[in-house]
Design a protein around this motif. Structure first.
Motif, short mmCIF file in Angstrom:
data_model
loop_
_atom_site.label_atom_id
_atom_site.label_comp_id
_atom_site.label_asym_id
_atom_site.label_seq_id
_atom_site.Cartn_x
_atom_site.Cartn_y
_atom_site.Cartn_z
N THR A 14 0.75 -1.13 -0.03
CA THR A 14 0.07 -0.04 0.08
C THR A 14 0.74 1.36 0.11
O THR A 14 2.01 1.47 0.76
CB THR A 14 -1.09 0.21 1.26
OG1 THR A 14 -1.80 -1.03 1.21
CG2 THR A 14 -1.74 1.45 1.42
N ILE A 15 0.52 2.29 -1.03
CA ILE A 15 1.00 3.53 -0.80
C ILE A 15 -0.10 4.71 -0.53
O ILE A 15 -1.01 4.50 -1.32
CB ILE A 15 1.70 4.15 -2.03
CG1 ILE A 15 2.92 3.25 -2.21
CG2 ILE A 15 2.10 5.42 -1.83
CD1 ILE A 15 3.84 3.44 -3.43
N GLU A 16 -0.12 5.14 0.56
CA GLU A 16 -1.29 6.19 0.85
C GLU A 16 -0.80 7.44 1.05
O GLU A 16 0.18 7.70 1.67
CB GLU A 16 -1.91 5.79 2.34
CG GLU A 16 -3.19 6.65 2.74
CD GLU A 16 -3.55 6.62 4.15
OE1 GLU A 16 -4.62 6.73 4.49
OE2 GLU A 16 -3.17 5.61 4.79
N ILE A 17 -1.29 8.36 0.12
CA ILE A 17 -1.11 9.83 -0.03
C ILE A 17 -2.19 10.73 0.18
O ILE A 17 -3.38 10.62 -0.61
CB ILE A 17 -0.30 10.06 -1.23
CG1 ILE A 17 0.85 9.14 -1.72
CG2 ILE A 17 0.17 11.62 -1.61
CD1 ILE A 17 1.30 9.37 -3.14
N CYS A 18 -2.14 11.60 1.15
CA CYS A 18 -3.50 12.28 1.69
C CYS A 18 -3.17 13.48 2.13
O CYS A 18 -2.21 13.44 2.97
CB CYS A 18 -4.06 11.37 2.52
SG CYS A 18 -5.89 12.08 3.27
N ASP A 19 -3.75 14.47 1.66
CA ASP A 19 -3.62 15.96 2.20
C ASP A 19 -2.12 16.36 2.13
O ASP A 19 -1.65 17.09 3.10
CB ASP A 19 -4.01 16.20 3.60
CG ASP A 19 -5.54 15.55 3.98
OD1 ASP A 19 -6.25 15.78 3.11
OD2 ASP A 19 -5.75 15.12 4.95
N ALA A 20 -1.44 16.04 0.95
CA ALA A 20 -0.03 16.27 0.86
C ALA A 20 0.21 17.31 -0.28
O ALA A 20 -0.58 17.55 -1.10
CB ALA A 20 0.64 14.96 0.39
#
Length: 416
Positions: free
Chosen positions: A180-186
């Protein structure tokens, strides 16, 4: 201006071909180590740890820890990034499993990591965990570039979460256990991923404008034509649905991807630059190209990286069956200005791509033919063999003598 470090000679004698350099005033440290058969990461770990400690003490802005392996059987002997130097113990890394943006600061642990000025971090064939990477992200306030290639076997999940993370460029390749790669509010500007199909969770990334994806699947067979496929094109579109309309640069690997005749790509309203790695002798190649052209009405530059399935002597432009012609674009594409064909070969299917684009793009200004498969030879360590050079010269001669004739005089023709 660069200078060698005081201990470099000692490590070169021990490791063989090793490059360890730092700029004057030590703003960067680059360790490039060839893992030959006599080298043991476990045995040399104390010296490697000292280099990391040296980088911390000098408060470097760039840290590159790059190993080069001579054979895949060296994967079991990779250097593990030292948790203790970051103030991480095995127990503390486990605590991160259920944390998101509230990863504790190293300052609270009483550690001065020395990486507060770090801007660029590059790992290759380094066994690094997601927890270590997240510690860098959360505690290096100016870290803008993170590159991780071939991390075995502990990189499973990676999270880039929160506007406080300074990261702008993320490059992850060939990490086989990554799930998993999680990218949020970046604040990410560019995302580059190559490897097995993973769960990519992307949300609220308003600055993301450049994406490069090559996602491999388990082998699948198309019951209609009996072909074997191993790449996914539709999955990245689904996973990146939140930001497709804002992308300006998109690079996709479609070689080995199944063509779904019923799938319609969403319109990429801001896309200006499209790069596709294509199997030029696939029977559906021009149909897939048509789909991408329809989905990119404001495209200005198109780069096709050509691969071929069959040897040239079997190329009749059929690609395993009757070749399907690309649909005539109606209306024709009006904004595309430059077409670049990389890895061009003197084969009918390659010429068909050029002819198709000339016929369906009304504002085309320039066609560039480049016979060198540059994506396959990005590393200076990999040389092009004699047969490859012959194919390139043959393609170059064909392009100048024959392909150029089908290009209208109003379009600039360039062969590299």
């Amino acid at each position: 201006m660069s200078t060698t470090l005081g201990r470099q000679q000692e490590e070169e004698n021990t490791w063989g071909k090793t490059s360890a350099t730092a700029t004057r005033w030590t703003k960067s440290l680059a360790l490039h180590i060839n893992l030959y058969s006599h080298f043991s990461c476990e045995r040399e770990r104390p010296l490697l740890d000292k280099w990391i400690q040296f980088a911390m003490n000098k408060r470097v802005q760039v840290l590159e820890l790059v190993f080069h392996i001579e054979s895949y059987n060296r994967w079991g002997d990779l250097y593990t990034f030292p948790h203790k130097l970051l103030g991480l113990e095995n127990g503390s890394t486990l605590k991160l499993e259920h944390m998101r943006s509230d990863i504790p600061s190293l300052r609270s642990c009483g550690y001065n990591t020395g990486f507060k000025l770090l801007r660029v971090l590059h790992f290759q064939f380094v066994d690094v965990t997601g927890e270590v990477l997240e510690y860098f992200l959360s505690n290096c306030p100016v870290l803008e570039r993170l590159t991780v290639h071939s991390a075995f076997t502990n990189l499973v999940n990676l999270r880039v979460i929160g506007p406080s993370v300074a990261l702008k460029y993320l490059d992850i390749k060939f990490c086989p256990y990554l799930q998993t790669i999680e990218i949020c509010d970046a604040n990410l500007l560019s995302l580059d991923y190559e490897g097995s199909a993973i769960n990519m969770l992307v949300s609220n990334v308003p600055l993301l404008v450049e994406v490069s994806i090559s996602m491999s699947l388990d082998f699948a067979v198309d019951v209609d034509d009996g072909e074997i496929y191993f790449k996914s094109v539709e999955a990245p579109f689904t996973q990146l649905s939140c930001c497709l309309s804002q992308l300006e640069v998109l690079k996709l690997d479609t070689e080995g991807a199944m063509y779904n005749r019923n799938h319609v790509f969403p319109v990429l309203t801001n896309l200006k630059h499209l790069e596709l790695r294509v199997k030029a002798d696939d029977r559906w190649a021009l149909c897939r190209l048509t789909s991408f052209m329809k989905a990119s009405p404001f495209l200005q530059r198109l780069v096709l990286k050509m691969c071929f399935r069959a040897p040239s002597e079997f190329d009749s432009g059929l690609g395993g069956g009757r070749k399907k012609k690309g649909e005539v674009l109606r209306p024709p594409h009006c904004n595309l200005k430059v077409v670049e064909i990389v890895g061009y070969r003197a084969r009918p299917c390659a010429a068909e791509h050029v002819k198709y684009l000339i016929e369906n793009v009304v504002g085309l200004e320039k066609v560039v033919i480049d016979p060198v498969r540059r994506w396959a030879y990005q590393s200076s360590e990999i040389g092009r063999g004699v047969e490859e050079l012959k194919e390139e010269e043959k393609a170059r001669d064909y392009a100048k003598k024959r392909l150029k004739k089908i290009v209208p005089s109003s379009i600039r023709f360039e062969c590299l």
